[in-house]
Design a protein around this motif. Sequence first.
Motif: not given
Length: 125
Positions: A106-116, A118-125
């Motif tokens: 927050w305040p950016a959006n969370v974007m799901p990503v494939e394994a590998g 990002s270790g968390a499974g998301y990036v901030c966009h």
Amino acid sequence: MVNGDMGALNAEFYKKFLCKTRELCVAEMEDMRAEAVSLLRDLTNTPAPEAITQPAANLKAATQQFIDRLDASISTAKQPGSDYGRAADTLDLHALNLAAGAVVCWPANVMPVEAGESGAGYVCH
């Protein structure tokens, strides 16, 4: 706070792939549960800023759901003759990670990503 708690929980989560014995598997899931309970306690005891009240509430709900799934997996793994490895393998952090991402990004959006990616499974966009 969320980053630290989720980092510890993710570290415990990936230990489950080392489930070699029933006792070790149960112990690893119990360690994971302790980290999840710590996250839930922190979320409960630390008021969220007004701007992220809903994402914080979603994270609390996702954390409780994860704890509930852990309890079921631990119970199954403790039963003699059960497939303790499968009980651990059914656990998934994806929804919890995305809920944490909504708070962290927050305040950016969370974007799901494939394994590998990002270790968390998301990036901030």
